[in-house]
Each structure stands twice: as C-alpha cells, then as structure tokens.
Design a protein around this motif. Structure first.
Motif, PDB file in Angstrom:
ATOM      1  N   LYS A  95       0.847  -1.264   0.021  1.00 64.73           N
ATOM      2  CA  LYS A  95       0.086   0.009   0.099  1.00 64.73           C
ATOM      3  C   LYS A  95       0.795   1.139   0.099  1.00 64.73           C
ATOM      4  O   LYS A  95       0.618   2.126  -0.819  1.00 64.73           O
ATOM      5  N   GLN A  96       1.784   1.209   0.788  1.00 67.40           N
ATOM      6  CA  GLN A  96       2.931   2.366   0.809  1.00 67.40           C
ATOM      7  C   GLN A  96       3.894   2.609  -0.485  1.00 67.40           C
ATOM      8  O   GLN A  96       3.967   3.536  -0.924  1.00 67.40           O
ATOM      9  N   PHE A  97       4.035   1.415  -1.091  1.00 65.76           N
ATOM     10  CA  PHE A  97       4.914   1.472  -2.111  1.00 65.76           C
ATOM     11  C   PHE A  97       4.312   0.605  -3.467  1.00 65.76           C
ATOM     12  O   PHE A  97       4.919  -0.609  -3.655  1.00 65.76           O
ATOM     13  N   PRO A  98       3.519   1.045  -4.052  1.00 65.90           N
ATOM     14  CA  PRO A  98       2.659  -0.026  -4.787  1.00 65.90           C
ATOM     15  C   PRO A  98       3.160  -0.290  -6.175  1.00 65.90           C
ATOM     16  O   PRO A  98       2.835  -1.329  -6.747  1.00 65.90           O
ATOM     17  N   ASP A  99       4.476   0.327  -6.503  1.00 65.69           N
ATOM     18  CA  ASP A  99       5.189  -0.040  -7.707  1.00 65.69           C
ATOM     19  C   ASP A  99       6.446  -0.619  -7.406  1.00 65.69           C
ATOM     20  O   ASP A  99       7.290  -0.851  -8.120  1.00 65.69           O
ATOM     21  N   ASN A 100       6.782  -1.176  -5.985  1.00 70.75           N
ATOM     22  CA  ASN A 100       8.136  -1.797  -5.791  1.00 70.75           C
ATOM     23  C   ASN A 100       7.936  -3.037  -6.171  1.00 70.75           C
ATOM     24  O   ASN A 100       7.279  -3.724  -5.345  1.00 70.75           O
ATOM     25  N   ASP A 101       8.698  -3.353  -7.017  1.00 70.25           N
ATOM     26  CA  ASP A 101       8.708  -4.819  -7.541  1.00 70.25           C
ATOM     27  C   ASP A 101       9.240  -5.965  -6.462  1.00 70.25           C
ATOM     28  O   ASP A 101       8.580  -6.863  -6.257  1.00 70.25           O
TER      29      ASP A 101
ATOM     30  N   TYR B 157       8.628  -5.580  -3.063  1.00 70.31           N
ATOM     31  CA  TYR B 157       7.661  -5.666  -2.143  1.00 70.31           C
ATOM     32  C   TYR B 157       6.359  -6.428  -2.861  1.00 70.31           C
ATOM     33  O   TYR B 157       5.547  -6.990  -2.216  1.00 70.31           O
ATOM     34  N   LEU B 158       6.105  -6.329  -4.057  1.00 64.20           N
ATOM     35  CA  LEU B 158       4.968  -6.828  -4.863  1.00 64.20           C
ATOM     36  C   LEU B 158       5.360  -8.353  -4.822  1.00 64.20           C
ATOM     37  O   LEU B 158       4.342  -9.145  -4.758  1.00 64.20           O
ATOM     38  N   ASP B 159       6.717  -8.861  -5.171  1.00 63.09           N
ATOM     39  CA  ASP B 159       6.819 -10.138  -5.219  1.00 63.09           C
ATOM     40  C   ASP B 159       6.690 -10.787  -3.664  1.00 63.09           C
ATOM     41  O   ASP B 159       6.135 -11.999  -3.417  1.00 63.09           O
ATOM     42  N   THR B 160       7.338 -10.225  -2.784  1.00 61.41           N
ATOM     43  CA  THR B 160       7.061 -10.924  -1.322  1.00 61.41           C
ATOM     44  C   THR B 160       5.472 -10.744  -0.902  1.00 61.41           C
ATOM     45  O   THR B 160       5.058 -12.198  -0.525  1.00 61.41           O
ATOM     46  N   TYR B 161       4.562 -10.068  -1.173  1.00 63.22           N
ATOM     47  CA  TYR B 161       3.307  -9.988  -1.011  1.00 63.22           C
ATOM     48  C   TYR B 161       2.537 -11.422  -1.826  1.00 63.22           C
ATOM     49  O   TYR B 161       1.880 -11.948  -1.453  1.00 63.22           O
ATOM     50  N   ALA B 162       3.033 -11.297  -3.071  1.00 63.05           N
ATOM     51  CA  ALA B 162       2.525 -12.266  -4.172  1.00 63.05           C
ATOM     52  C   ALA B 162       2.976 -13.860  -3.647  1.00 63.05           C
ATOM     53  O   ALA B 162       2.241 -14.737  -3.599  1.00 63.05           O
ATOM     54  N   TRP B 163       4.069 -13.789  -2.810  1.00 66.16           N
ATOM     55  CA  TRP B 163       4.448 -15.185  -2.555  1.00 66.16           C
ATOM     56  C   TRP B 163       3.676 -15.586  -1.273  1.00 66.16           C
ATOM     57  O   TRP B 163       3.704 -16.800  -0.987  1.00 66.16           O
TER      58      TRP B 163
ATOM     59  N   LYS C 205       2.218  -7.497 -12.145  1.00 61.73           N
ATOM     60  CA  LYS C 205       2.726  -6.090 -11.897  1.00 61.73           C
ATOM     61  C   LYS C 205       4.140  -6.144 -11.421  1.00 61.73           C
ATOM     62  O   LYS C 205       4.752  -4.768 -11.994  1.00 61.73           O
ATOM     63  N   ALA C 206       4.861  -6.789 -10.675  1.00 63.30           N
ATOM     64  CA  ALA C 206       6.161  -6.863 -10.396  1.00 63.30           C
ATOM     65  C   ALA C 206       7.047  -6.784 -11.582  1.00 63.30           C
ATOM     66  O   ALA C 206       7.992  -6.124 -11.764  1.00 63.30           O
ATOM     67  N   LEU C 207       6.701  -7.762 -12.495  1.00 62.49           N
ATOM     68  CA  LEU C 207       7.161  -8.043 -13.764  1.00 62.49           C
ATOM     69  C   LEU C 207       7.617  -6.948 -14.812  1.00 62.49           C
ATOM     70  O   LEU C 207       8.045  -6.978 -15.643  1.00 62.49           O
ATOM     71  N   LYS C 208       6.534  -5.868 -14.609  1.00 59.60           N
ATOM     72  CA  LYS C 208       6.672  -4.933 -15.343  1.00 59.60           C
ATOM     73  C   LYS C 208       7.897  -4.202 -15.267  1.00 59.60           C
ATOM     74  O   LYS C 208       8.356  -3.344 -16.168  1.00 59.60           O
ATOM     75  N   THR C 209       8.634  -3.980 -14.081  1.00 62.55           N
ATOM     76  CA  THR C 209       9.784  -3.383 -13.777  1.00 62.55           C
ATOM     77  C   THR C 209      10.967  -4.385 -13.476  1.00 62.55           C
ATOM     78  O   THR C 209      12.044  -3.641 -13.615  1.00 62.55           O
ATOM     79  N   SER C 210      10.501  -5.527 -13.176  1.00 62.80           N
ATOM     80  CA  SER C 210      11.660  -6.463 -12.471  1.00 62.80           C
ATOM     81  C   SER C 210      12.295  -7.636 -13.700  1.00 62.80           C
ATOM     82  O   SER C 210      11.489  -8.110 -14.342  1.00 62.80           O
ATOM     83  N   THR C 211      13.474  -7.781 -13.642  1.00 63.71           N
ATOM     84  CA  THR C 211      14.037  -8.962 -14.401  1.00 63.71           C
ATOM     85  C   THR C 211      14.632  -9.908 -13.548  1.00 63.71           C
ATOM     86  O   THR C 211      15.433 -10.740 -13.880  1.00 63.71           O
TER      87      THR C 211
END
Length: 605
Positions: free
Chosen positions: A519-525, A527-533, A550-556
């Motif tokens: 919620k605080q960092f909606p574009d941080n890949d 944190y998105l990966d951690t939440y997804a896991w 959403k994370a894979l839009k910026t992460s490799t």
C-alpha cells in the motif's frame, strides 16, 4: 623605518634607585624555597591587620629622624620582601615590606613595591594608595607612573590612567615614547580624536612609524574618513617601497571599500614586486568575482592555489566555503580543480585530501572521493569521520570486500564505534558468513544502546543473520524488536514477512506486514513479489499472479520470474510455467530447484 618600543616597567621594578647599594638582593635559599607552601592571596582581614600595624608603627617613627639602625633594618625587610614577591608568596612579602615601610614610610621604592605586591595579590585599593604615594615621593621615576597607570587600567579607570601617562610625559624627562601607550589607551576608550592627536604628537617627536600609520588608518576607517585612511596607506607605501605587505594592505582596503579599479591597480603593483604572491592573486580573484568576470576570477584563484606560500589552512577554509555552495553546476568544476591543485601542492597534508574527498563526494565522484579519503588516512589515520566516509562509500557502491577490509582496519583504531561493527556485520552477511556477521552485529548492538535508531538497524540485520543460521526464534525476536521501534521499517516488514512465508508460519501476520508495504509502495517490484509469495502460500494463486505480473513490469529478477512460473503451474498453465522457469534460469538468479523443475516439468518446493 625606526620603531619605538615602550619598556615594561615590571622588568625593572625589583630594586629602584631610591634603595642604596646595601639593598642588593641575596640569592634565595633553595632549601627554604622548596619548603614554602603554595602562595595564597591575603584575606581582607589579614590586609587590614597588616595595614593597621604599619600605621601604628609609622606614627611612632614619623616624629623622629631615621636612625642608621632603622635604615639598615628597613633595607633588610625590603630585601626580604622582594625575595618573597619573587617566590609569589605575597602574604610574607607584604608582612616584610610593611615593616620596612613602618621604619621608613617616605621611601618611594618601598611604597612602590608595596603597591606592586598588592596589585599582584588582588588588593587594588591599597595598590592605588601606595602607588600614588610612590609618585608623590619621587615624581621623576617613570616606573612609578607606569605602575599607577596599570593599576587604574585594571580597575577600568581609564581617564585616571590617561592622566597618569600625561603627567609622566610632562614631568619625567625622556618619557615621550610613552605617548604611544597613551594613544593606545585613548583608542581602547574610543576617544579617537585624542588618539589621533597623541599619535601626531609622537610622530613629531620620532618621525613616521609604520605601526602608527596602521593604527591611524583604523581610526580613520572607524570615523568613516576613507580618503584619509587611503592617504595614510599611500604614505606607507611611498616610505617603504620594498615592503609588499603595505601594498597588499592598501589593495585590500580599496577592494573592501568598492574601489575595484584601484584594488586591481595596487594588487598588480604587488605582483610586480612579488610575481608569485598568492595574497595579491586572492585579492584580484575576489575583485573580478564581484565584477562578474568569472573566468578571470577563476584564473587568479587557481594561480593562488598553485603557490605553496598560500597556507594549507587558508586553502582549506576557501574550499570549505565552496562546499557550502555545492552542488552547483557553475561551481562544481572549479571546486574540483582547486581540490586537485591542493592535493598536488600539499601531498603530505592529510587535510588536503580530506577536504578534496568532501568536494568529490558532494559532486557525485564517489570513487575519487574514496581514493582521496584513503590517502588522507594513509597520512593520518586518527580521524574517525574520514574512516566513516570510506565505509559509507563502500556500502553505497556495494563493494563488499572493500567494506569488510576497511571496517576491519578501522575497528583496530576505533573498537567502540557501533557503526563500524554494523557495517562489518553487514559485509559478513553479504559474503554469506552469517556466523561472523552475528558476532559483529551482537557486539556492536551492545555499543548502540543509547541510539535507538541504530539499534533498530542492528535488530533488522540480526533478523536476516539468524534466519540464515536457521535460528528462527532469534530471527523473529530481532525483527519484532526492530518493528517495535519503527512499525514502518520497510526492510524488517519485507524480510520478516518473506521468511515467514518460506517457512509457512504466521501467514496472516506475514500478509498483514507485506500488504502494508504494498500500500505504501505500490510500484516496488520487491515488495510486490513478497506479497505475491505470501498469497501463494495462502493458496490465493490468482491474487499471487496479479501482483507478480505487476512486479514483472519493472523487474528482471530471476526469483520473481521463477515465482511467476510456480503460480502458473498451480493454476494449471504448465507450458507457460515451463517457459517462465527457463527464462528464470537464464538470469542466473533462480533457486537451486530450477533445473529439476525444467527437466521433470514439475513443481518442486
């Protein structure tokens, strides 16, 4: 040019002309001197008692002429008193001197010595009375006047002191050189006209004197008489054509009073006399800067910096002024050039490299900054702040070997600096040495108990370290401690929730913590990966897929890609899962199970 020096009366005040040859001072007895107690000031009661005894004895003596025996006794007491003044035992000194006074109260030298002793012991009232008596008894002795003037000055009775100097000059032949003392006294009082008149009187007696001209300049400037101050400076230069310091002083005077053309003219005159003079270059640089001629100003200041005659401390002060204005695109290059010149001209000065490092780090030249700091440390390794800068740059550049090496070296010198233990522990963790990391972090944590913020950072790193050691209770406790200080600690929230998901424990808590981060960092890949896991572990595969995409839009990152493959496999999209696993393998960052997943086309966890 001649110089007149006022003599200090204290140098000649031990024995005066009024005492006969019989009053020659004997050498102090060394054994007796060493046995004396530490001198102390007389109490008011003691001073009154001594004065009273002297008055009584004096009254009895004044009625009759001084006998030969009394004269000899007075001289003996006087010599004794002088000895105790030299030993700084003013109590015993006054006792002897007052006995001498009781026998011979009209002796000017005795009155003088009692006055001086009272001044030294802090009894200014009696000092004044006896000094006045000494002057009255021998109005031709300059030292008596000087003592009385000093006593008045110590009591801030400047008018009285000035009167004493005036009487001295008038009444004692050959005392005209005390005109300078009188003029200085007027200056201290702010009586500028009187000071000028006195200086003029002194110059009539002794001719032009350079120090007097400087003081007259100061007076004229205080009186806002710039033309007269400049005229005085020109006279100095004319009288002393070989003295470049007078030329420089005049150039500075022109520059500080908005006379740029004259300042440039006189500064160039100084350079003709001394082509490498850095002060003249600095004056020119400042004037050209004020005129908006940046190129010429930069040229002059660089020429000044090239001179070893410009003191390193002066250069550092100038560079510090630049630092206060940085970063600034208009100044960055000049500041870096001046720092480079300073290091080249002063290769043995640690401060030259330290200030250069400060400029380089502000202007985003971090590797150069570290090199400069390391050279400063090579010359002087005693400055913790410089070691700290090196360590911070190592950490920022993610150069782990350097971070460990430099923290190890710094800790030999500064073992009580908690921050060094922190970065040393971090270096060991990044080098996959969690046991060593825990050791450094736990030791440093004990030193950080008075710094809650640093303590929380220690706890966060300890949470990571204990997880690597599979000591999960200590890992959880460390994260909880970090979050107790700062509930929004991003590293603790992310790592704690991720490690809980890997263990499949406290998943609701993990979801709450990682959800807070998203919620605080909606574009941080990350944190998105951690939440997804965490969602994956809770078997919310669709939710996990949504956040991973959403994370894979910026992460490799290979781990994120592998996680996405796992989610697709759970959703029945096995071919797509295989494609993602193969893509993850190519990154070189996937888990140890990636080859097995690809080979058997199955999910392994």
């Amino acid at each position: 040019m001649r110089r007149i020096v006022a003599f200090s009366f204290l140098l000649l005040s031990l024995l005066l002309a009024e005492q006969s040859a019989a009053q020659q001072k004997p050498a102090p007895d060394k054994a007796a001197s060493s046995a004396e107690k530490k001198p102390r000031k007389l109490t008011r009661r003691e001073r009154k008692e001594l004065a009273k005894r002297a008055e009584i004895e004096t009254a009895g003596q004044q009625a009759r002429p001084l006998s030969e025996r009394d004269r000899e006794m007075s001289e003996s007491f006087f010599v004794d008193g002088v000895k105790y003044v030299l030993l700084e035992d003013y109590n015993k000194a006054l006792e002897r001197l007052l006995k001498a006074y009781a026998l011979n109260p009209t002796n000017a030298a005795i009155n003088y010595k009692i006055a001086e002793t009272n001044l030294l012991s802090g009894n200014l009232k009696d000092a004044t009375n006896f000094a006045q008596s000494a002057v009255k008894l021998d109005p031709k002795n300059a030292y008596y006047y000087l003592l009385l003037a000093q006593i008045y000055t110590s009591q801030k009775q400047y008018d009285d002191a000035a009167k004493v100097y005036t009487s001295l000059i008038h009444d004692v032949p050959g005392s005209n050189y005390y005109l300078f003392n009188l003029a200085d006294l007027y200056m201290a009082q702010g009586k500028l006209d009187e000071a000028l008149a006195t200086f003029d009187q002194a110059e009539k007696q002794f001719g032009p004197i350079d120090e007097v001209s400087f003081k007259k300049q100061q007076i004229y400037l205080k009186q806002n008489k710039l033309d007269k101050a400049l005229q005085e400076g020109e006279s100095l230069i004319k009288a002393n054509p070989e003295e470049v310091r007078y030329v420089l002083a005049q150039a500075e005077l022109y520059a500080s009073n908005n006379r740029p053309a004259d300042a440039i003219r006189v500064a160039n005159q100084a350079l003709k006399q001394d082509p490498d003079n850095p002060q003249a270059r600095m004056i020119l640089a400042d004037v050209y800067r004020q005129q908006g001629n940046a190129a010429e100003s930069e040229k002059q200041i660089k020429l000044a910096f090239e001179s070893p005659a410009l003191d390193i401390d002066d250069k550092v002060r100038i560079l510090v002024d630049y630092i206060r204005q940085l970063p600034n695109p208009k100044l960055n290059a000049t500041a870096l050039d001046l720092a480079g010149i300073t290091m080249r001209v002063h290769p043995k000065e640690a401060k030259a490299f330290a200030v250069a490092g400060d400029i380089q780090i502000i202007t985003e030249n971090k590797k150069d900054a570290r090199d400069s700091y390391l050279k400063a440390i090579h010359l002087d390794n005693s400055k913790f702040q410089i070691w700290q800068q090196v360590v911070l740059i190592d950490a920022e550049l993610n150069q782990i070997d350097s971070l460990q090496r430099h923290t190890d070296q710094a800790l030999e010198l500064f073992p009580n600096q908690a921050s060094l233990w922190f970065y040393n522990g971090v270096a060991h963790l990044l080098k996959k040495e969690p046991t060593k990391g825990v050791k450094s972090l736990e030791y440093g944590r004990k030193l950080a108990t008075d710094n809650p913020e640093l303590l929380a950072q220690f706890d966060t790193q300890l949470g990571d370290a204990y997880h690597e050691l599979k000591d999960y209770p200590k890992s959880d406790a460390a994260y909880e401690a970090a979050l107790a200080f700062d509930a929004n600690n991003a590293q603790a929230l992310n790592n704690y929730s991720y490690y809980l998901s890997l263990r499949g424990e406290k998943l609701d808590k993990a979801k709450e913590m990682s959800g807070k981060l998203v919620k605080q960092f909606p574009d941080n890949d990350t944190y998105l990966d951690t939440y997804a896991w965490v969602l994956y572990k809770l078997k919310d595969y669709n939710g996990a897929r949504q956040y991973l995409e959403k994370a894979l839009k910026t992460s490799t990152d290979g781990n994120v890609i592998e996680h996405y493959g796992d989610v697709l496999f759970q959703l029945g999209q096995k071919e797509q899962a295989l494609t993602e696993w193969q893509r993850a393998k190519k990154t070189g960052e996937a888990s140890a199970l990636i080859d097995r997943k690809i080979k058997e086309k199955k999910l392994y966890e």
